[in-house]
Design an enzyme around this catalytic site. Structure first.
Site, mmCIF file in Angstrom:
data_model
loop_
_atom_site.group_PDB
_atom_site.id
_atom_site.type_symbol
_atom_site.label_atom_id
_atom_site.label_comp_id
_atom_site.label_asym_id
_atom_site.label_seq_id
_atom_site.Cartn_x
_atom_site.Cartn_y
_atom_site.Cartn_z
ATOM 1 N N CYS A 2 0.952 -1.207 0.012
ATOM 2 C CA CYS A 2 -0.098 -0.100 0.059
ATOM 3 C C CYS A 2 0.928 1.238 0.010
ATOM 4 C CB CYS A 2 -0.961 -0.070 1.388
ATOM 5 S SG CYS A 2 -1.840 -1.414 1.457
ATOM 6 N N ASP A 105 -3.252 -9.505 7.515
ATOM 7 C CA ASP A 105 -1.953 -9.269 8.314
ATOM 8 C C ASP A 105 -1.900 -8.123 9.370
ATOM 9 O OD1 ASP A 105 -1.822 -7.932 5.813
ATOM 10 O OD2 ASP A 105 0.221 -8.477 5.716
ATOM 11 N N ILE A 306 10.407 -9.297 -20.849
ATOM 12 C CA ILE A 306 10.525 -8.307 -21.622
ATOM 13 C C ILE A 306 11.524 -8.481 -22.668
ATOM 14 C CG2 ILE A 306 11.428 -6.915 -19.985
ATOM 15 C CD1 ILE A 306 9.769 -4.575 -21.234
ATOM 16 N N SER A 379 9.564 -12.103 -7.823
ATOM 17 C CA SER A 379 10.797 -11.755 -8.422
ATOM 18 C C SER A 379 12.240 -12.558 -7.967
ATOM 19 C CB SER A 379 11.118 -10.301 -8.385
ATOM 20 O OG SER A 379 11.639 -9.967 -6.997
ATOM 21 N N GLY A 380 12.990 -12.304 -8.739
ATOM 22 C CA GLY A 380 14.482 -13.135 -8.146
ATOM 23 C C GLY A 380 15.412 -12.039 -7.491
#
Length: 630
Positions: A2, A105, A306, A379-380
């Site tokens: 957020c 949470d 991409i 993601s990595g």
């Protein structure tokens, strides 16, 4: 995931309605971070207001609305992030007598604070976060940021008023807020392409460093000088302890443990009440995360990649091959250059603070593509800093060994001043590296674009960062461990994670990084260097693990990197835009830069010198950002 904001005006006598209006104004400035809901809460007796922009991920019902009050009414919080182990913490709290009305949470975090205090709750949580928690009983405001710096938090004083938020835009929305450029921070931008915490581009505004807390009461605000934040967790201390402890086992045992840890870290980050997927470049880290997702999913995982029309920067074929082997539902985006060029004028607004890592362009385009299909993407990020993944590490170690072998007299004779031409390679670069003197100096030189930015930024002084402070080195382990520690302190949170946060949140996409689970980091730090770098091979253990999921030929291949052909664009379709930004008249009138060296670099670049675009991009990103202040 957020956006949060707020202000504390302890001497004001504003009504609740006026404070709520202010909160809504601050929140609206960062509404892109949370378009699903907006809220504000005020304590008129204290002059405090909290604001929240919600991106609903877990428990999409109104019960997840923020700012949220604790069940006992003592605490109110505005929270940005995710507590991945909130289910386990909830069970512990229920056993202690707590009740819950939602599945969010946020409510778990509030109950944990009520039970164990702010620091105790932070220590139990596994996640990414930045929050502002108001203690109504003791009239104390707590600002906090997660262990490794995944979520941002800015704060500052303006005429005795505290203002804070996820982005500078929230602070700038405070009426009467001054937005003066800090030349010292501008020099940091030219050096690194980013501005590391605790500094920001605006004078008097700070970033809360990763793993830190700031505890404030009214007396701190009346003193007109905020106290220094305190660490609640230290990556350096954790790294030092892990290196000292070491790993008790062989490579086979390490593989099994890494597999188990990453599976659990990935599974925790796959919890969501909205669609989720994965960024897939085809490299080791994103392929490993995607493989672990697919191994734990009953449906094909959505993956996104991409590629550019410039083949040097195009890994889309490798990503497609990995996706086909794993059986994911893959969506590629091929950028012909026009979309990327159209994005460039938007970057200063999207990134909020000047930021000049040119991989911001493909990252933002990838996030835009991904958000069309999912709301959460894994993601990595983090694999390079934890498992020795950068080629510059190996080059730095090689030159460090050379420094150690050369006699001091030879060093004094060969070394040269690290001027800007050292960026061009050759003898100038070698002499500059010899002048650095030690491993930390070599590391700083390697990550510096402008070598002496204070010479071009008017009125700038040099500010120290982790790359200057010997205390940022672990003092145990190998030189390779020290290089990764420096990047974990600075480059990872302030470049990599900042880039992903701004790019993803510009389209309200939540990005999660399983490799940066603190348990995975602790395990990686404990490993001997030979399990990370051996015989010229980077990221040894993650690649061995990836062999369990992909054929060897997909694992061991060259990586092009995640960049953009900025040099080609600046000589071609962006040339007129760049010329306007770098005009001598404008530079002289605005008085941020000495025009002479910048104009000289621009002429050399247009004349064929290929590397100056990295210097110029930082100046261009600041110039374009400055226009947003008008």
């Amino acid at each position: 995931m957020c956006g949060i904001a707020g202000a504390w005006l302890p001497d004001a006598r504003d009504s609740e309605d006026s404070l709520l209006a202010l909160g809504r104004r601050l929140g609206a400035a960062i509404a892109h971070r949370g378009p699903d809901d907006a809220g504000a809460w005020a304590e008129p007796a204290a002059g405090l207001v909290l604001a929240h922009q919600r991106l609903a991920i877990v428990d999409l019902s109104p019960e997840g609305h923020q700012p949220m009050a604790s069940a006992d009414g003592r605490w109110v919080i505005a929270f940005n992030g995710e507590i991945y182990d909130h289910v386990a913490i909830r069970a512990e709290l229920v056993a202690l007598g707590h009740g819950f009305r939602s599945r969010s949470d946020t409510e778990v975090l509030l109950a944990a604070i009520s039970q164990w205090g702010v620091e105790g709750a932070l220590a139990r949580g596994n996640g990414m976060l930045a929050f502002a928690a108001w203690d109504r009983r003791d009239r104390v405001l707590w600002l906090a940021r997660d262990r490794l710096g995944k979520k941002p938090l800015y704060y500052g004083l303006s005429e005795g008023r505290l203002v804070f938020g996820s982005e500078l835009a929230a602070l700038r929305a405070l009426p009467g807020f001054r937005a003066d450029v800090d030349p010292d921070a501008l020099a940091l931008l030219l050096r690194f392409d980013y501005i590391p915490a605790p500094h920001s581009i605006l004078r008097g505004v700070r970033k809360l460093p990763a793993g830190h807390l700031l505890k404030l009461d009214a007396s701190a605000l009346s003193a007109r000088e905020l106290p220094a934040p305190k660490p609640w967790w230290s990556a350096l201390d954790a790294q030092r302890a892990a290196i000292t402890r070491g790993f008790d086992g062989d490579e086979a045992a390490a593989l099994d443990q890494l597999d188990a840890l990453l599976r659990d870290a990935t599974a925790l980050r796959m919890e969501a009440d909205v669609p989720l997927g994965s960024f897939l470049s085809g490299g080791t880290d994103s392929s490993l995360v995607t493989a672990l997702m697919q191994a734990q999913s009953s449906q094909p995982v959505r993956t996104f990649s991409i590629g550019f029309d410039n083949a040097v920067h195009d890994e889309s074929e490798q990503a497609a091959a990995v996706a086909a082997h794993l059986g994911t539902a893959h969506t590629p985006l091929h950028v012909d250059g026009r979309a990327a060029l159209d994005l460039v004028p938007e970057l200063p607004r999207l990134f909020d603070e000047p930021f000049a890592d040119s991989s911001q362009i493909p990252t933002t385009l990838l996030c835009r593509l991904t958000r069309q299909h999912v709301t959460v993407a894994l993601s990595g990020d983090g694999g390079d800093e934890l498992f020795f993944g950068y080629r510059r590490y190996a080059r730095t170690l090689k030159n460090d060994a050379l420094l150690r072998r050369l006699p001091r007299a030879a060093l004094a004779k060969l070394a040269g001043k690290p001027g800007e031409r050292a960026r061009l390679g050759g003898l100038a670069a070698l002499r500059a590296e010899l002048a650095t003197g030690d491993l930390q100096g070599l590391a700083r030189h390697r990550v510096s674009h402008w070598k002496d930015p204070e010479a071009v930024v008017i009125g700038a002084r040099r500010l120290a960062t982790a790359y200057d402070d010997p205390r940022a080195m672990p003092g145990v382990g190998t030189p390779g461990d020290a290089l990764m520690a420096l990047d974990t302190a600075c480059y990872l949170p302030e470049d990599i994670l900042t880039k992903v946060d701004r790019a993803s949140m510009s389209v309200a996409l939540e990005a999660r990084a399983p490799l940066l689970d603190y348990r995975v980091a602790d395990f990686a730090w404990s490993l001997p260097m030979a399990m990370k770098y051996r015989d010229g091979e980077l990221k040894v253990l993650p690649k061995r693990l990836l062999e369990r999921y992909l054929p060897r030929e997909m694992v061991y291949r060259s990586k092009a990197g995640f960049g953009a052909p900025v040099g080609d664009w600046l000589r071609g379709p962006l040339r007129d835009w760049a010329e306007a930004q770098l005009s001598e008249q404008r530079l002289r009138e605005e008085r941020h830069f000495d025009p002479a060296p910048i104009r000289a670099l621009w002429r050399e670049f247009l004349g064929g010198e290929r590397k100056w675009h990295t210097h110029l991009w930082g100046v261009l990103m600041f110039q374009a950002w400055r226009e947003t202040l008008r």
